[in-house]
Design a protein around this motif. Structure first.
Motif, PDB file in Angstrom:
ATOM      1  N   ARG A 147       0.825  -1.209   0.000  1.00  0.00           N
ATOM      2  CA  ARG A 147       0.000   0.000   0.000  1.00  0.00           C
ATOM      3  C   ARG A 147       0.860   1.261   0.000  1.00  0.00           C
ATOM      4  O   ARG A 147       0.518   2.273  -0.604  1.00  0.00           O
ATOM      5  CB  ARG A 147      -0.921  -0.002   1.223  1.00  0.00           C
ATOM      6  N   GLU A 148       2.021   1.202   0.676  1.00  0.00           N
ATOM      7  CA  GLU A 148       2.903   2.363   0.715  1.00  0.00           C
ATOM      8  C   GLU A 148       3.458   2.708  -0.663  1.00  0.00           C
ATOM      9  O   GLU A 148       3.823   3.848  -0.925  1.00  0.00           O
ATOM     10  CB  GLU A 148       4.052   2.117   1.694  1.00  0.00           C
ATOM     11  N   ASP A 149       3.537   1.729  -1.555  1.00  0.00           N
ATOM     12  CA  ASP A 149       4.030   1.986  -2.902  1.00  0.00           C
ATOM     13  C   ASP A 149       3.118   2.928  -3.669  1.00  0.00           C
ATOM     14  O   ASP A 149       3.527   3.537  -4.653  1.00  0.00           O
ATOM     15  CB  ASP A 149       4.175   0.678  -3.680  1.00  0.00           C
ATOM     16  N   TYR A 150       1.871   3.033  -3.240  1.00  0.00           N
ATOM     17  CA  TYR A 150       0.915   3.900  -3.929  1.00  0.00           C
ATOM     18  C   TYR A 150       0.559   5.151  -3.128  1.00  0.00           C
ATOM     19  O   TYR A 150      -0.044   6.068  -3.661  1.00  0.00           O
ATOM     20  CB  TYR A 150      -0.377   3.122  -4.216  1.00  0.00           C
ATOM     21  N   THR A 151       0.926   5.180  -1.856  1.00  0.00           N
ATOM     22  CA  THR A 151       0.536   6.303  -1.004  1.00  0.00           C
ATOM     23  C   THR A 151       1.705   7.204  -0.611  1.00  0.00           C
ATOM     24  O   THR A 151       1.534   8.423  -0.502  1.00  0.00           O
ATOM     25  CB  THR A 151      -0.151   5.791   0.277  1.00  0.00           C
ATOM     26  N   THR A 152       2.879   6.633  -0.392  1.00  0.00           N
ATOM     27  CA  THR A 152       4.017   7.429   0.091  1.00  0.00           C
ATOM     28  C   THR A 152       5.055   7.708  -0.991  1.00  0.00           C
ATOM     29  O   THR A 152       5.908   8.566  -0.814  1.00  0.00           O
ATOM     30  CB  THR A 152       4.716   6.714   1.270  1.00  0.00           C
ATOM     31  N   ILE A 153       5.001   6.985  -2.097  1.00  0.00           N
ATOM     32  CA  ILE A 153       5.977   7.164  -3.169  1.00  0.00           C
ATOM     33  C   ILE A 153       5.309   7.866  -4.340  1.00  0.00           C
ATOM     34  O   ILE A 153       4.221   7.479  -4.771  1.00  0.00           O
ATOM     35  CB  ILE A 153       6.555   5.812  -3.636  1.00  0.00           C
ATOM     36  N   SER A 154       5.945   8.913  -4.844  1.00  0.00           N
ATOM     37  CA  SER A 154       5.410   9.635  -6.002  1.00  0.00           C
ATOM     38  C   SER A 154       6.153   9.182  -7.255  1.00  0.00           C
ATOM     39  O   SER A 154       7.383   9.062  -7.252  1.00  0.00           O
ATOM     40  CB  SER A 154       5.563  11.148  -5.817  1.00  0.00           C
ATOM     41  N   TYR A 155       5.410   8.945  -8.302  1.00  0.00           N
ATOM     42  CA  TYR A 155       5.976   8.464  -9.552  1.00  0.00           C
ATOM     43  C   TYR A 155       5.791   9.519 -10.634  1.00  0.00           C
ATOM     44  O   TYR A 155       4.779  10.216 -10.672  1.00  0.00           O
ATOM     45  CB  TYR A 155       5.314   7.157  -9.990  1.00  0.00           C
ATOM     46  N   ALA A 156       6.784   9.618 -11.518  1.00  0.00           N
ATOM     47  CA  ALA A 156       6.682  10.559 -12.628  1.00  0.00           C
ATOM     48  C   ALA A 156       5.631  10.073 -13.621  1.00  0.00           C
ATOM     49  O   ALA A 156       5.346   8.878 -13.710  1.00  0.00           O
ATOM     50  CB  ALA A 156       8.032  10.695 -13.318  1.00  0.00           C
ATOM     51  N   ASN A 157       5.052  11.002 -14.358  1.00  0.00           N
ATOM     52  CA  ASN A 157       4.033  10.647 -15.346  1.00  0.00           C
ATOM     53  C   ASN A 157       4.629  10.024 -16.600  1.00  0.00           C
ATOM     54  O   ASN A 157       3.983   9.227 -17.274  1.00  0.00           O
ATOM     55  CB  ASN A 157       3.212  11.878 -15.733  1.00  0.00           C
ATOM     56  N   PHE A 158       5.870  10.399 -16.944  1.00  0.00           N
ATOM     57  CA  PHE A 158       6.519   9.802 -18.103  1.00  0.00           C
ATOM     58  C   PHE A 158       8.026   9.888 -17.945  1.00  0.00           C
ATOM     59  O   PHE A 158       8.544  10.614 -17.088  1.00  0.00           O
ATOM     60  CB  PHE A 158       6.071  10.475 -19.411  1.00  0.00           C
ATOM     61  N   ARG A 159       8.728   9.116 -18.769  1.00  0.00           N
ATOM     62  CA  ARG A 159      10.187   9.068 -18.721  1.00  0.00           C
ATOM     63  C   ARG A 159      10.760   9.500 -20.062  1.00  0.00           C
ATOM     64  O   ARG A 159      10.225   9.148 -21.114  1.00  0.00           O
ATOM     65  CB  ARG A 159      10.673   7.644 -18.394  1.00  0.00           C
ATOM     66  N   VAL A 160      11.842  10.256 -20.014  1.00  0.00           N
ATOM     67  CA  VAL A 160      12.545  10.714 -21.219  1.00  0.00           C
ATOM     68  C   VAL A 160      13.872   9.979 -21.305  1.00  0.00           C
ATOM     69  O   VAL A 160      14.673  10.024 -20.369  1.00  0.00           O
ATOM     70  CB  VAL A 160      12.780  12.241 -21.189  1.00  0.00           C
ATOM     71  N   PHE A 161      14.085   9.293 -22.432  1.00  0.00           N
ATOM     72  CA  PHE A 161      15.312   8.528 -22.637  1.00  0.00           C
ATOM     73  C   PHE A 161      16.211   9.270 -23.626  1.00  0.00           C
ATOM     74  O   PHE A 161      15.786   9.612 -24.731  1.00  0.00           O
ATOM     75  CB  PHE A 161      14.983   7.131 -23.155  1.00  0.00           C
ATOM     76  N   ILE A 162      17.450   9.500 -23.214  1.00  0.00           N
ATOM     77  CA  ILE A 162      18.405  10.302 -23.984  1.00  0.00           C
ATOM     78  C   ILE A 162      19.612   9.435 -24.335  1.00  0.00           C
ATOM     79  O   ILE A 162      20.133   8.727 -23.470  1.00  0.00           O
ATOM     80  CB  ILE A 162      18.862  11.522 -23.155  1.00  0.00           C
ATOM     81  N   PRO A 163      20.063   9.453 -25.600  1.00  0.00           N
ATOM     82  CA  PRO A 163      21.271   8.693 -25.962  1.00  0.00           C
ATOM     83  C   PRO A 163      22.470   9.127 -25.121  1.00  0.00           C
ATOM     84  O   PRO A 163      22.653  10.309 -24.834  1.00  0.00           O
ATOM     85  CB  PRO A 163      21.485   9.042 -27.441  1.00  0.00           C
ATOM     86  N   GLU A 164      23.264   8.181 -24.725  1.00  0.00           N
ATOM     87  CA  GLU A 164      24.385   8.463 -23.826  1.00  0.00           C
ATOM     88  C   GLU A 164      25.409   9.394 -24.459  1.00  0.00           C
ATOM     89  O   GLU A 164      26.091  10.138 -23.762  1.00  0.00           O
ATOM     90  CB  GLU A 164      25.046   7.151 -23.404  1.00  0.00           C
ATOM     91  N   ASN A 165      25.524   9.359 -25.798  1.00  0.00           N
ATOM     92  CA  ASN A 165      26.522  10.210 -26.446  1.00  0.00           C
ATOM     93  C   ASN A 165      26.198  11.696 -26.268  1.00  0.00           C
ATOM     94  O   ASN A 165      27.096  12.536 -26.248  1.00  0.00           O
ATOM     95  CB  ASN A 165      26.620   9.871 -27.929  1.00  0.00           C
ATOM     96  N   LEU A 166      24.916  12.048 -26.116  1.00  0.00           N
ATOM     97  CA  LEU A 166      24.558  13.444 -25.879  1.00  0.00           C
ATOM     98  C   LEU A 166      24.964  13.896 -24.482  1.00  0.00           C
ATOM     99  O   LEU A 166      25.207  15.083 -24.257  1.00  0.00           O
ATOM    100  CB  LEU A 166      23.043  13.638 -26.065  1.00  0.00           C
ATOM    101  N   ILE A 167      25.032  12.951 -23.560  1.00  0.00           N
ATOM    102  CA  ILE A 167      25.500  13.265 -22.207  1.00  0.00           C
ATOM    103  C   ILE A 167      27.019  13.333 -22.181  1.00  0.00           C
ATOM    104  O   ILE A 167      27.618  14.191 -21.529  1.00  0.00           O
ATOM    105  CB  ILE A 167      24.991  12.213 -21.203  1.00  0.00           C
ATOM    106  N   SER A 208       4.761  15.327 -14.499  1.00  0.00           N
ATOM    107  CA  SER A 208       6.153  15.252 -14.059  1.00  0.00           C
ATOM    108  C   SER A 208       6.894  14.226 -14.918  1.00  0.00           C
ATOM    109  O   SER A 208       6.277  13.374 -15.562  1.00  0.00           O
ATOM    110  CB  SER A 208       6.242  14.856 -12.586  1.00  0.00           C
ATOM    111  N   TYR A 209       8.224  14.311 -14.916  1.00  0.00           N
ATOM    112  CA  TYR A 209       9.016  13.435 -15.769  1.00  0.00           C
ATOM    113  C   TYR A 209      10.319  13.072 -15.083  1.00  0.00           C
ATOM    114  O   TYR A 209      10.778  13.754 -14.162  1.00  0.00           O
ATOM    115  CB  TYR A 209       9.313  14.114 -17.114  1.00  0.00           C
ATOM    116  N   GLN A 210      10.905  11.985 -15.538  1.00  0.00           N
ATOM    117  CA  GLN A 210      12.226  11.543 -15.108  1.00  0.00           C
ATOM    118  C   GLN A 210      13.084  11.337 -16.352  1.00  0.00           C
ATOM    119  O   GLN A 210      12.564  11.014 -17.426  1.00  0.00           O
ATOM    120  CB  GLN A 210      12.140  10.233 -14.316  1.00  0.00           C
ATOM    121  N   SER A 211      14.382  11.531 -16.216  1.00  0.00           N
ATOM    122  CA  SER A 211      15.288  11.429 -17.356  1.00  0.00           C
ATOM    123  C   SER A 211      16.232  10.245 -17.182  1.00  0.00           C
ATOM    124  O   SER A 211      16.705   9.966 -16.077  1.00  0.00           O
ATOM    125  CB  SER A 211      16.099  12.722 -17.511  1.00  0.00           C
ATOM    126  N   TYR A 212      16.480   9.559 -18.287  1.00  0.00           N
ATOM    127  CA  TYR A 212      17.374   8.406 -18.306  1.00  0.00           C
ATOM    128  C   TYR A 212      18.287   8.509 -19.532  1.00  0.00           C
ATOM    129  O   TYR A 212      17.897   9.063 -20.566  1.00  0.00           O
ATOM    130  CB  TYR A 212      16.590   7.085 -18.387  1.00  0.00           C
TER     131      TYR A 212
END
Length: 222
Positions: A147-167, A208-212
């Motif tokens: 239950r805590e996985d849905y109540t205490t942890i916030s998740y991003a709405n989508f993820r952005v994946f970036i090629p490693e060479n740009l980093i 919200s978003y997360q980057s990878y």
């Protein structure tokens, strides 16, 4: 881009200048004064033609930070990854896992003594039944969401994946958080303000978003 939105600035300038004033020096001077308006018009028009939809957001990101690649919205995620494109995927949230009682399971091969008959063997019916979507080649244990996985942890709405060479080449400045040296995908913390400003301008409010970063197959083969 629609043709009626394309302005031929040099021709428009000539039309607006009275014939008696159409001298080369005068036209070039007015053209210099018109340049900021031209840039502003193109910038506003570009923003109006793109929305927060995934295909538009991916297109904007690639045109801003991955200009050496030609973005094709018809490619699958696997193809975008192989081509080294910036792409967007759904966020990962733990799925609900249901455990069923023994009496809820029906097996036509079940014998009267509470065992399952498989060939010449009689196997006691002590099994946990789950959806086949959780099976994987790594044979990792199934995670039961709390239950805590849905109540205490916030998740991003989508993820952005970036090629490693740009980093690597500092096109997008980021801090990496690699958990394993063998991982092809890793979470990163983007420092570049331009990246966040662009995403926050186009994405829907409240999202919200997360980057990878990831290493494409082409880079691995090299």
């Amino acid at each position: 881009m629609n043709t009626y939105t394309i302005l031929k600035w040099e021709k428009l300038l000539l039309w607006l200048i009275p014939p008696i004033l159409r001298k080369k020096t005068h036209v070039e001077w007015l053209d210099v004064l018109l340049t900021p308006l031209h840039s502003l018009y193109e910038s506003i028009l570009y923003k109006m033609q793109h929305t927060g939809q995934v295909i538009y957001l991916e297109k904007v990101l690639n045109e801003a930070f991955n200009i050496s690649k030609n973005y094709n919205p018809n490619l699958s995620i696997g193809q975008k990854r192989q081509e080294g494109l910036i792409y967007i995927d759904e966020s990962i949230k733990p799925s609900l896992q249901y455990l069923y009682l023994h009496k809820e399971y029906y097996n036509p091969d079940k014998s009267s003594d509470g065992t399952i008959v498989k060939g010449d063997l009689r196997i006691p019916m002590f099994e946990i039944f789950r959806n086949y979507e959780y099976e994987n080649g790594d044979h990792k244990p199934v995670y039961l969401a709390h239950r805590e996985d849905y109540t205490t942890i916030s998740y991003a709405n989508f993820r952005v994946f970036i090629p490693e060479n740009l980093i690597t080449n500092q096109t997008i400045v980021a801090e990496t958080h690699r958990n394993s040296p063998d991982q092809q995908t890793q979470a990163i913390n983007i420092i570049s303000a331009e990246y966040h400003n662009l995403l926050n301008f186009y994405k829907l409010a409240g999202k919200s978003y997360q980057s990878y970063s990831y290493t494409s197959k082409n880079e691995i083969q090299k």
